[in-house]
Design a protein around this motif. Structure first.
Motif, mmCIF file in Angstrom:
data_model
loop_
_atom_site.group_PDB
_atom_site.id
_atom_site.type_symbol
_atom_site.label_atom_id
_atom_site.label_comp_id
_atom_site.label_asym_id
_atom_site.label_seq_id
_atom_site.Cartn_x
_atom_site.Cartn_y
_atom_site.Cartn_z
ATOM 1 N N ARG A 1 26.654 35.108 3.294
ATOM 2 C CA ARG A 1 26.832 35.824 2.020
ATOM 3 C C ARG A 1 25.563 36.611 1.725
ATOM 4 N N ARG A 2 25.710 37.903 1.706
ATOM 5 C CA ARG A 2 24.574 38.789 1.472
ATOM 6 C C ARG A 2 24.360 39.006 -0.021
ATOM 7 N N PRO A 3 23.160 39.408 -0.400
ATOM 8 C CA PRO A 3 22.951 39.799 -1.794
ATOM 9 C C PRO A 3 23.900 40.944 -2.174
ATOM 10 N N ARG A 4 24.243 41.013 -3.428
ATOM 11 C CA ARG A 4 25.167 42.058 -3.891
ATOM 12 C C ARG A 4 24.500 43.425 -3.969
ATOM 13 N N PRO B 1 19.611 45.790 4.217
ATOM 14 C CA PRO B 1 20.626 45.071 4.983
ATOM 15 C C PRO B 1 20.361 45.080 6.489
ATOM 16 N N VAL B 2 19.733 46.131 6.976
ATOM 17 C CA VAL B 2 19.382 46.193 8.400
ATOM 18 C C VAL B 2 18.322 45.140 8.709
ATOM 19 N N ALA B 3 17.326 45.033 7.833
ATOM 20 C CA ALA B 3 16.288 44.016 8.007
ATOM 21 C C ALA B 3 16.882 42.620 7.876
ATOM 22 N N TRP B 4 17.805 42.406 6.937
ATOM 23 C CA TRP B 4 18.495 41.113 6.769
ATOM 24 C C TRP B 4 19.114 40.691 8.098
ATOM 25 N N ASN B 5 19.847 41.611 8.740
ATOM 26 C CA ASN B 5 20.484 41.297 10.025
ATOM 27 C C ASN B 5 19.450 40.960 11.092
ATOM 28 N N ALA B 6 18.373 41.716 11.140
ATOM 29 C CA ALA B 6 17.334 41.470 12.148
ATOM 30 C C ALA B 6 16.653 40.130 11.918
ATOM 31 N N VAL B 7 16.362 39.802 10.667
ATOM 32 C CA VAL B 7 15.750 38.509 10.353
ATOM 33 C C VAL B 7 16.710 37.389 10.725
ATOM 34 N N ARG B 8 17.986 37.534 10.358
ATOM 35 C CA ARG B 8 18.998 36.530 10.710
ATOM 36 C C ARG B 8 19.017 36.297 12.227
ATOM 37 N N ASP B 9 19.053 37.364 12.986
ATOM 38 C CA ASP B 9 19.116 37.235 14.443
ATOM 39 C C ASP B 9 17.891 36.515 14.997
ATOM 40 N N LYS B 10 16.725 36.839 14.465
ATOM 41 C CA LYS B 10 15.488 36.219 14.943
ATOM 42 C C LYS B 10 15.421 34.742 14.543
ATOM 43 N N VAL B 11 15.802 34.422 13.316
ATOM 44 C CA VAL B 11 15.795 33.030 12.865
ATOM 45 C C VAL B 11 16.790 32.212 13.676
ATOM 46 N N CYS B 12 17.976 32.764 13.889
ATOM 47 C CA CYS B 12 19.031 32.029 14.596
ATOM 48 C C CYS B 12 18.739 31.865 16.085
ATOM 49 N N ARG C 1 9.777 33.156 6.729
ATOM 50 C CA ARG C 1 8.692 34.040 6.309
ATOM 51 C C ARG C 1 7.999 34.692 7.512
ATOM 52 N N ARG C 2 7.813 33.938 8.593
ATOM 53 C CA ARG C 2 7.204 34.524 9.810
ATOM 54 C C ARG C 2 8.092 35.635 10.370
ATOM 55 N N GLU C 3 9.389 35.388 10.407
ATOM 56 C CA GLU C 3 10.297 36.386 10.981
ATOM 57 C C GLU C 3 10.425 37.610 10.072
ATOM 58 N N ILE C 4 10.355 37.407 8.769
ATOM 59 C CA ILE C 4 10.369 38.561 7.852
ATOM 60 C C ILE C 4 9.152 39.438 8.113
ATOM 61 N N VAL C 5 7.988 38.827 8.242
ATOM 62 C CA VAL C 5 6.775 39.597 8.544
ATOM 63 C C VAL C 5 6.957 40.357 9.860
ATOM 64 N N PRO D 1 10.194 44.338 -3.667
ATOM 65 C CA PRO D 1 10.615 43.521 -4.804
ATOM 66 C C PRO D 1 11.957 42.814 -4.572
ATOM 67 N N THR D 2 12.883 43.459 -3.875
ATOM 68 C CA THR D 2 14.164 42.823 -3.559
ATOM 69 C C THR D 2 13.948 41.613 -2.667
ATOM 70 N N TRP D 3 13.093 41.743 -1.678
ATOM 71 C CA TRP D 3 12.828 40.620 -0.774
ATOM 72 C C TRP D 3 12.071 39.513 -1.486
ATOM 73 N N ARG D 4 11.171 39.900 -2.360
ATOM 74 C CA ARG D 4 10.338 38.941 -3.087
ATOM 75 C C ARG D 4 11.152 38.152 -4.111
#
Length: 111
Positions: A13-16, A24-35, A51-55, A85-88
């Motif tokens: 479930r993504r943020p609205r 959203p592109v970064a969300w997908n990339a972070v998800r892939d790296k975390v997973c 947090r490491r993968e977001i950086v 700010p959205t990420w924070r």
């Protein structure tokens, strides 16, 4: 300890609302790296990994109020910056709360 598919569901479930087309592109990339990692044993370890993968993906620590995001995420072939700010205020707290529920640190049922 959750398995990889349970970790992946934290991102289902993504943020609205997003602050930038890069979010959203970064969300997908972070998800892939975390997973792609071995599932952490605790929610605290998950948040540290997140947090490491977001950086790694966005190029900055989103909690550093003095930093400005550089265009580092490709959106339709153009580099764009995430909206810090959205990420924070949305992304990191949302995923942290979901992880704490998954790891049993927060109740999952509402009263």
């Amino acid at each position: 300890m959750p398995d990889s598919s349970e970790i992946a569901r934290l991102f289902d479930r993504r943020p609205r609302h997003w602050g930038s087309p890069a979010d959203p592109v970064a969300w997908n990339a972070v998800r892939d790296k975390v997973c792609a990692q071995i599932p952490p044993e605790t929610a605290t370890e998950f948040v540290a990994l997140l947090r490491r993968e977001i950086v790694e993906v966005v190029g900055v620590d989103v909690d550093d109020a003095d930093v400005v995001a550089e265009p580092s995420v490709l959106v339709e072939g153009r580099p764009e910056a995430v909206h810090l700010p959205t990420w924070r205020t949305i992304v990191v707290p949302l995923l942290t709360a979901r992880a704490r529920q998954l790891y049993g640190e927060l109740p999952t049922e509402r009263p």
